[in-house]
Design a protein around this motif. Structure first.
Motif, mmCIF file in Angstrom:
data_model
loop_
_atom_site.group_PDB
_atom_site.id
_atom_site.type_symbol
_atom_site.label_atom_id
_atom_site.label_comp_id
_atom_site.label_asym_id
_atom_site.label_seq_id
_atom_site.Cartn_x
_atom_site.Cartn_y
_atom_site.Cartn_z
ATOM 1 N N VAL A 47 0.825 -1.206 0.000
ATOM 2 C CA VAL A 47 0.000 0.000 0.000
ATOM 3 C C VAL A 47 0.865 1.264 0.000
ATOM 4 C CG1 VAL A 47 -1.726 1.329 1.279
ATOM 5 C CG2 VAL A 47 -1.894 -1.176 1.179
ATOM 6 N N ALA A 48 1.786 1.329 0.963
ATOM 7 C CA ALA A 48 2.628 2.518 1.084
ATOM 8 C C ALA A 48 3.862 2.162 1.892
ATOM 9 C CB ALA A 48 1.865 3.660 1.754
ATOM 10 N N GLY A 49 4.932 2.921 1.663
ATOM 11 C CA GLY A 49 6.154 2.714 2.413
ATOM 12 C C GLY A 49 6.866 4.031 2.641
ATOM 13 N N PHE A 67 -4.120 8.240 0.103
ATOM 14 C CA PHE A 67 -3.483 7.795 1.345
ATOM 15 C C PHE A 67 -2.172 8.538 1.541
ATOM 16 C CE2 PHE A 67 -5.301 3.163 1.520
ATOM 17 C CZ PHE A 67 -6.580 3.686 1.383
ATOM 18 N N THR A 68 -1.808 8.757 2.796
ATOM 19 C CA THR A 68 -0.537 9.386 3.135
ATOM 20 C C THR A 68 0.120 8.626 4.269
ATOM 21 O OG1 THR A 68 -1.396 11.571 2.505
ATOM 22 C CG2 THR A 68 0.603 11.507 3.851
ATOM 23 N N ILE A 69 1.357 8.223 4.052
ATOM 24 C CA ILE A 69 2.136 7.559 5.094
ATOM 25 C C ILE A 69 3.056 8.589 5.744
ATOM 26 C CG2 ILE A 69 3.961 6.810 3.510
ATOM 27 C CD1 ILE A 69 4.179 4.234 5.211
ATOM 28 N N SER A 70 3.211 8.485 7.043
ATOM 29 C CA SER A 70 4.115 9.377 7.768
ATOM 30 C C SER A 70 4.653 8.612 8.975
ATOM 31 C CB SER A 70 3.394 10.654 8.207
ATOM 32 O OG SER A 70 2.316 10.360 9.082
ATOM 33 N N ARG A 71 5.660 9.196 9.611
ATOM 34 C CA ARG A 71 6.238 8.539 10.776
ATOM 35 C C ARG A 71 6.716 9.578 11.766
ATOM 36 N NH1 ARG A 71 10.800 4.775 8.807
ATOM 37 N NH2 ARG A 71 11.141 4.472 11.054
#
Length: 124
Positions: A47-49, A67-71
């Protein structure tokens, strides 16, 4: 590293959810992180990385722009913000970690650790 997902649930089409994945251990900031999803009878799908420091991200075409991936390395947590959800987004969502990796792996076989998964159901 041990991973625990949360934030899944039932939402109507067009709605939003934010998934969280909390990691234990000292290697989180040295790990690329990914989100995958799986439906019955199908292979786990990328999906996302996101890279170790968050400078690089990668998305599946099916979720790009939604979608947005963050950390947050200070909190040992990776997030997946999911907007404009569609019924076809219904799946069990898993987070995964790849220790000591410079880029963003997109294949499930590349990841070292997995969470237990969280169910996302999008109703039409």
């Amino acid at each position: 590293v041990q991973l625990v997902e949360s934030g899944g649930g039932l939402v109507q089409a067009g709605g939003s959810l934010r998934l969280s994945c909390a990691a234990s251990g000292r290697t989180f900031s040295n790990s690329a992180m990914g989100w995958f999803r799986q439906t019955p009878g199908k292979e786990r799908e990328f999906v996302a990385g996101i890279s170790r420091l968050g400078g690089r991200t990668s998305y599946a075409d099916s979720v790009n722009d939604r979608f947005t991936i963050s950390r947050d390395n200070g909190k040992n947590t990776v997030y997946l913000q999911m907007n404009s959800l569609k019924p076809e987004d219904t799946a069990v969502y898993y987070c995964a970690a790849k220790i000591y990796y410079l880029g963003v792996p997109i294949r499930a076989a590349e990841y070292d650790s997995w969470g237990q998964g969280t169910q996302v159901t999008v109703s039409s």
